[in-house]
Design a protein around this motif. Structure first.
Motif, PDB file in Angstrom:
ATOM      1  N   LYS A   1      84.223  42.586  69.326  1.00 26.74           N
ATOM      2  CA  LYS A   1      84.755  41.870  70.355  1.00 26.74           C
ATOM      3  C   LYS A   1      84.129  40.239  70.411  1.00 26.74           C
ATOM      4  N   ARG A   2      83.014  39.875  69.585  1.00 32.53           N
ATOM      5  CA  ARG A   2      82.432  38.657  69.595  1.00 32.53           C
ATOM      6  C   ARG A   2      83.808  37.513  69.466  1.00 32.53           C
ATOM      7  N   PRO A   3      84.559  37.547  68.490  1.00 34.59           N
ATOM      8  CA  PRO A   3      85.428  36.563  68.303  1.00 34.59           C
ATOM      9  C   PRO A   3      86.570  36.275  69.473  1.00 34.59           C
ATOM     10  N   GLU A   4      86.772  37.472  70.286  1.00 35.05           N
ATOM     11  CA  GLU A   4      87.640  37.389  71.361  1.00 35.05           C
ATOM     12  C   GLU A   4      86.590  36.662  72.609  1.00 35.05           C
ATOM     13  N   LEU A   5      85.333  36.906  72.569  1.00 32.38           N
ATOM     14  CA  LEU A   5      84.768  36.352  73.576  1.00 32.38           C
ATOM     15  C   LEU A   5      84.619  34.576  73.433  1.00 32.38           C
ATOM     16  N   ILE A   6      84.236  34.338  71.809  1.00 36.92           N
ATOM     17  CA  ILE A   6      83.981  32.973  71.546  1.00 36.92           C
ATOM     18  C   ILE A   6      85.401  32.281  71.965  1.00 36.92           C
ATOM     19  N   GLU A   7      86.431  32.914  71.530  1.00 35.71           N
ATOM     20  CA  GLU A   7      87.761  32.105  71.708  1.00 35.71           C
ATOM     21  C   GLU A   7      87.995  31.752  73.115  1.00 35.71           C
ATOM     22  N   ASP A   8      87.546  32.891  74.298  1.00 32.16           N
ATOM     23  CA  ASP A   8      87.606  32.406  75.296  1.00 32.16           C
ATOM     24  C   ASP A   8      86.588  31.336  75.943  1.00 32.16           C
ATOM     25  N   LEU A   9      85.418  31.528  75.595  1.00 32.25           N
ATOM     26  CA  LEU A   9      84.591  30.501  75.806  1.00 32.25           C
ATOM     27  C   LEU A   9      85.222  29.060  75.289  1.00 32.25           C
ATOM     28  N   GLU A  10      85.783  29.036  74.121  1.00 36.34           N
ATOM     29  CA  GLU A  10      86.248  27.617  73.723  1.00 36.34           C
ATOM     30  C   GLU A  10      87.344  27.271  74.537  1.00 36.34           C
ATOM     31  N   PHE A  11      87.947  28.346  74.794  1.00 34.52           N
ATOM     32  CA  PHE A  11      89.143  27.741  75.860  1.00 34.52           C
ATOM     33  C   PHE A  11      88.824  27.190  77.108  1.00 34.52           C
ATOM     34  N   HIS A  12      87.901  27.677  77.845  1.00 33.97           N
ATOM     35  CA  HIS A  12      87.426  27.375  79.109  1.00 33.97           C
ATOM     36  C   HIS A  12      86.500  26.019  78.826  1.00 33.97           C
ATOM     37  N   ARG A  13      86.061  25.590  77.562  1.00 34.44           N
ATOM     38  CA  ARG A  13      85.367  24.792  77.338  1.00 34.44           C
ATOM     39  C   ARG A  13      86.113  23.220  77.020  1.00 34.44           C
ATOM     40  N   ARG A  14      87.323  23.775  76.435  1.00 34.32           N
ATOM     41  CA  ARG A  14      88.463  22.661  76.201  1.00 34.32           C
ATOM     42  C   ARG A  14      89.075  22.156  77.463  1.00 34.32           C
TER      43      ARG A  14
ATOM     44  N   LEU B   1      89.619  18.916  83.111  1.00 34.64           N
ATOM     45  CA  LEU B   1      89.260  18.742  84.567  1.00 34.64           C
ATOM     46  C   LEU B   1      88.505  17.550  84.405  1.00 34.64           C
ATOM     47  N   SER B   2      87.736  17.046  83.189  1.00 27.29           N
ATOM     48  CA  SER B   2      87.080  16.052  83.482  1.00 27.29           C
ATOM     49  C   SER B   2      87.620  14.349  83.537  1.00 27.29           C
ATOM     50  N   SER B   3      88.974  14.737  83.143  1.00 31.06           N
ATOM     51  CA  SER B   3      90.111  13.447  83.178  1.00 31.06           C
ATOM     52  C   SER B   3      90.447  13.436  84.928  1.00 31.06           C
ATOM     53  N   LEU B   4      90.326  14.477  85.333  1.00 27.34           N
ATOM     54  CA  LEU B   4      90.894  14.438  86.920  1.00 27.34           C
ATOM     55  C   LEU B   4      89.791  14.247  87.587  1.00 27.34           C
ATOM     56  N   ASP B   5      88.501  14.645  87.412  1.00 27.60           N
ATOM     57  CA  ASP B   5      87.081  14.376  88.332  1.00 27.60           C
ATOM     58  C   ASP B   5      86.059  14.560  87.297  1.00 27.60           C
ATOM     59  N   ALA B   6      85.564  13.230  87.023  1.00 32.33           N
ATOM     60  CA  ALA B   6      84.386  13.443  86.116  1.00 32.33           C
ATOM     61  C   ALA B   6      83.059  14.043  86.449  1.00 32.33           C
ATOM     62  N   ARG B   7      82.763  14.136  87.540  1.00 33.55           N
ATOM     63  CA  ARG B   7      81.515  14.716  88.518  1.00 33.55           C
ATOM     64  C   ARG B   7      81.759  16.277  88.085  1.00 33.55           C
ATOM     65  N   LEU B   8      82.748  16.779  88.811  1.00 30.87           N
ATOM     66  CA  LEU B   8      83.212  18.005  88.513  1.00 30.87           C
ATOM     67  C   LEU B   8      83.365  18.637  87.132  1.00 30.87           C
ATOM     68  N   GLY B   9      83.864  17.887  86.234  1.00 26.66           N
ATOM     69  CA  GLY B   9      83.762  18.190  84.836  1.00 26.66           C
ATOM     70  C   GLY B   9      82.431  18.231  84.233  1.00 26.66           C
ATOM     71  N   LEU B  10      81.484  17.314  84.640  1.00 30.14           N
ATOM     72  CA  LEU B  10      79.949  17.500  84.147  1.00 30.14           C
ATOM     73  C   LEU B  10      79.413  18.824  84.691  1.00 30.14           C
ATOM     74  N   GLU B  11      79.493  19.007  85.997  1.00 29.29           N
ATOM     75  CA  GLU B  11      78.890  20.080  86.523  1.00 29.29           C
ATOM     76  C   GLU B  11      79.575  21.388  86.048  1.00 29.29           C
ATOM     77  N   ARG B  12      80.803  21.415  85.673  1.00 27.16           N
ATOM     78  CA  ARG B  12      81.205  22.792  85.134  1.00 27.16           C
ATOM     79  C   ARG B  12      80.842  22.728  83.613  1.00 27.16           C
ATOM     80  N   MET B  13      80.579  21.856  83.192  1.00 31.15           N
ATOM     81  CA  MET B  13      80.010  21.953  81.691  1.00 31.15           C
ATOM     82  C   MET B  13      78.762  22.356  81.829  1.00 31.15           C
ATOM     83  N   ILE B  14      78.014  22.088  82.506  1.00 31.47           N
ATOM     84  CA  ILE B  14      76.597  22.420  82.789  1.00 31.47           C
ATOM     85  C   ILE B  14      76.792  24.118  83.084  1.00 31.47           C
ATOM     86  N   ALA B  15      77.593  24.371  84.038  1.00 32.00           N
ATOM     87  CA  ALA B  15      77.506  25.869  84.213  1.00 32.00           C
ATOM     88  C   ALA B  15      78.145  26.732  82.863  1.00 32.00           C
TER      89      ALA B  15
END
Length: 451
Positions: A85-98, A104-118
């Motif tokens: 299941k690890r490849p599926e999880l990594i793919e999911d994480l990568e999708f959310h990172r992208r 998100l960062s192009s829409l709101d830089a602060r929200l983008g950074l905060e979600r990147m921290i999360a």
């Protein structure tokens, strides 16, 4: 009037079966929507992705809310993730990172950074749950440090510095790696702001935090902050003092650079109580310390002293870079005399092999050839470079022959396992022919067979 030409039949669009975005676009938005709904009906990951894409079209707040839902679910999960299941999880994480980085960062830089921290904060929990013997999960998070730097830069120092500072203070063991990796890519004003937040009113950093501060200090060109990460005892070590001095030089603070260097100057121990008349020998200065002193001398405006130190460094080590630095600062025509002196110094080096290595590396081939023929009996065949050097000295056949024979002799003494290489070297030597002042090829071969 001539009859009107017949009308051309209407063009029909040609749809190829290859699955590419342009080909699928020909199906039309309505049909594509139907297909996506059909796929998402049986695949939870697709449903999640489509909701996120729709949220991105609505706006930053809606997209951030949808991202939070998924990351909260990942954060509270307790079940183990198998290697299947690890490849599926990594793919999911990568999708959310992208989505965070690209949408998100192009829409709101602060929200983008905060979600990147999360997103980064998911790692500790996942590290426990995920079977990851190859370290793929850890590497994905470390690689995302470049995105962290980009999003922090987009948010600006007033927003990003407090956020990154809080992350470091919350979970230093992980965030030290990520911020340390991101530090060289941060804007200098952000590095300055983050340094201020980490250091103002706080004790001197130690451990992992000290390592992060050093990288931030380098990015911000803050030599004092770099120096403060070392306790007074460590600053007396020559290598540490040299690094601190170099940074003060780059910051345009020669007085502070000199103070740091002198604090780390190696000093002889006090005379023994049993032999107070005999002073201990002065300790040798390390190469890093001496290199830093040259930089400090230049910063102090003592060009002649710096040049003398460069020449002394070359004389001690035969370092080509020290000689190049020395020669590059000489006036026209003075460099020729300096090089002649340097080549003579290398040719007379007590052990001929380092001297020959320098002359071949520079390169100074005529001088190397003269050295080889003058010190033929001292040339040792252990270096694997001899055959290569012999090829480069083709214009000097006597020197090339000496090198080939030295290498052949060394390999012959090493045992029968090198017979093929010896045969090859002898063939190359024979092709050079007999040279004046050297044994003939036949004589050399007869002597070689004794081994």
């Amino acid at each position: 009037m001539p009859p009107a030409a017949p009308k051309a039949p209407p063009k029909t669009k040609t749809i190829k079966k290859t699955l590419t975005a342009p080909n699928l676009a020909l199906l039309g938005a309505e049909r594509l929507g139907e297909l996506l709904v059909e796929v998402a009906g049986s695949d939870a990951n697709w449903r999640r992705r489509l909701r996120l894409e729709l949220a991105a079209e609505i706006g930053a707040a809606e997209l951030a809310l949808e991202l939070d839902k998924r990351m909260d679910a990942l954060a509270v999960g307790k079940g183990k993730v198998s290697w299947r299941k690890r490849p599926e999880l990594i793919e999911d994480l990568e999708f959310h990172r992208r989505l965070i980085v690209e949408r998100l960062s192009s829409l709101d830089a602060r929200l983008g950074l905060e979600r990147m921290i999360a997103w980064f904060d998911l790692y500790p929990g996942l590290e426990i749950r995920v079977r990851d013997p190859k370290g793929e999960l850890a590497e994905r998070f470390l690689a995302a440090a470049d995105d962290l730097a980009a999003l922090a830069a987009a948010a600006g120092p007033k927003v990003a510095a407090p956020i990154l500072s809080e992350a470091l203070q919350t979970r230093l063991s992980d965030w030290a790696k990520w911020v340390g990796r991101a530090a060289p890519a941060l804007p200098s004003d952000l590095a300055e702001a983050l340094l201020s937040d980490l250091l103002t009113g706080r004790p001197a950093p130690t451990g992992r935090l000290a390592l992060v501060v050093r990288k931030l200090a380098d990015r911000a060109a803050d030599a004092a902050a770099f120096a403060d990460t070392f306790d007074p005892e460590h600053r007396t070590r020559p290598e540490v003092g040299a690094e601190i001095a170099r940074r003060f030089v780059r910051a345009g603070q020669p007085a502070e650079a000199r103070a740091a260097l002198e604090a780390a100057r190696p000093r002889a121990p006090a005379p023994s109580r049993w032999n107070k008349l005999k002073a201990p020998p002065e300790p040798e200065l390390s190469e890093p310390w001496q290199a830093a002193e040259i930089a400090v001398l230049d910063a102090e405006g003592r060009a002649d002293d710096a040049q003398a130190a460069r020449w002394a460094a070359f004389e001690r080590s035969l370092d080509p870079e020290a000689l190049r630095a020395f020669v590059s600062r000489l006036a026209d025509f003075d460099d020729v005399e300096a090089l002649d002196r340097a080549f003579a110094h290398a040719a007379a080096w007590p052990d001929p092999m380092p001297g020959l290595d320098f002359l071949m590396t520079w390169p100074a081939l005529p001088e190397a050839a003269r050295m080889i023929t003058a010190r033929a009996d001292a040339i040792r065949g252990g270096s694997p470079h001899l055959e290569l050097w012999a090829g480069r000295l083709a214009r000097f056949p006597a020197a090339a022959l000496i090198l080939l024979r030295a290498r052949a002799s060394a390999l012959a003494r090493s045992g029968p396992g090198f017979k093929d290489e010896v045969t090859h070297l002898l063939a190359e030597a024979e092709a050079l022919g007999d040279q004046p002042g050297l044994p003939s090829h036949g004589e050399f071969v007869r002597n070689l067979k004794r081994y």
